[in-house]
Design an enzyme around this catalytic site. Sequence first.
Site, PDB file in Angstrom:
ATOM      1  N   HIS A   1       0.354  -6.039   3.190  1.00 38.15           N
ATOM      2  CA  HIS A   1       1.293  -6.118   2.068  1.00 38.15           C
ATOM      3  C   HIS A   1       0.561  -6.317   0.750  1.00 38.15           C
ATOM      4  O   HIS A   1      -0.661  -6.504   0.703  1.00 38.15           O
ATOM      5  CB  HIS A   1       2.321  -7.232   2.299  1.00 38.15           C
TER       6      HIS A   1
ATOM      7  N   CYS B   1      -1.400 -12.333   7.613  1.00 43.99           N
ATOM      8  CA  CYS B   1      -1.250 -10.995   7.041  1.00 43.99           C
ATOM      9  C   CYS B   1      -2.539 -10.494   6.392  1.00 43.99           C
ATOM     10  O   CYS B   1      -3.531 -11.211   6.299  1.00 43.99           O
ATOM     11  CB  CYS B   1      -0.129 -10.996   6.008  1.00 43.99           C
TER      12      CYS B   1
END
Length: 343
Positions: free
Chosen positions: A290, A317
Amino acid sequence: MNKLTFAGILLCAYFYSSCSLLPDRQNGSEKQEKEPLSRQDTLAATEAARIKEVEAGEIKIGKELLYDQYTLDSIYPYKDTTRRFQWEKIKEKLALLENIQSEPRQWAILQNYKNRNGEAPLVKKFHRNSYKRIADSFGTERYQSVPLYELTDTLTPERYAQDGELTRFLASEGSFMKMEPIHTGDVWMVPQKYVKLIGDSIVFNKAIFVDRHNQNIATLERTDRARWTIRSMNPSTTGRYRPPYAQKTPIGMFVLQEKKRKMIYLKDGSPEVAGYAPYASRFTDGAYIHGVPVQLPRTAEIEYSHSLGTTPRSHMCVRNATSHAKFIFEWAPVNETIIFVLE
């Protein structure tokens, strides 16, 4: 010359000509028998060439960027040392990706995001890790995992597989499926509820490489057999080890499973919303590729952070420049893109 003598001469001539022709007929027959064997040999050689495995050294990587911001060199300075893209490891994984697709196969994804398909049963040997969670002897946590059973024992699982693993479907047997996870290896029995079949027409022509050691990310696209082209080379930041909340980005080979324009995240240990991460592409558990996270009360997107490409900072992430996360979000199709996480 009387008629009897003349008839005898004709008869001898007939037998002589017949005998002289016989070897040619036999040779012709032998040639006709050998021709099919020759064709079989040719077909066998063609088949052998077709399924010949691609070696890492045969992989050719070109460069034609589709995203050209914040681009890193293959070797680049970092503090008082250098970092690099591990092209040899990348070639090994690309060769693997080539070889598993050399023949048509029924592909599937092992899935259990947030235990949505049911908490995996306890394995035969387990322990509690530093996060106080149950894990198998290989370190794979029970939470969000998929149980793998031996072919001869479907009562108690032997180990866990990670959510998002690419696997080959072999057969259905009652409520189980016989599967071959590519990263984990071997053949296992898996309860059907943890398996998402994605068909035998899927072709994995796009791959993303996340490097935990060098904190970078590369996207590549297949253009021909053993030919791949770099589409981007950028800094990234992976997950860090910080119990009880932050975890390292898992090593492995995963399928891109879903996308969220904004991935909402919570404050540690609280149901309260902390902010969002833009252009999020999930590949395993709660791990997304992301953009730069946006913490409330701010709402506007942040393009870049100078912490990118430095040290692990995420909860699991892979952080990117927001425009690069958007590029991946738009370029990489769900169920058809492979994410490799390297050390």
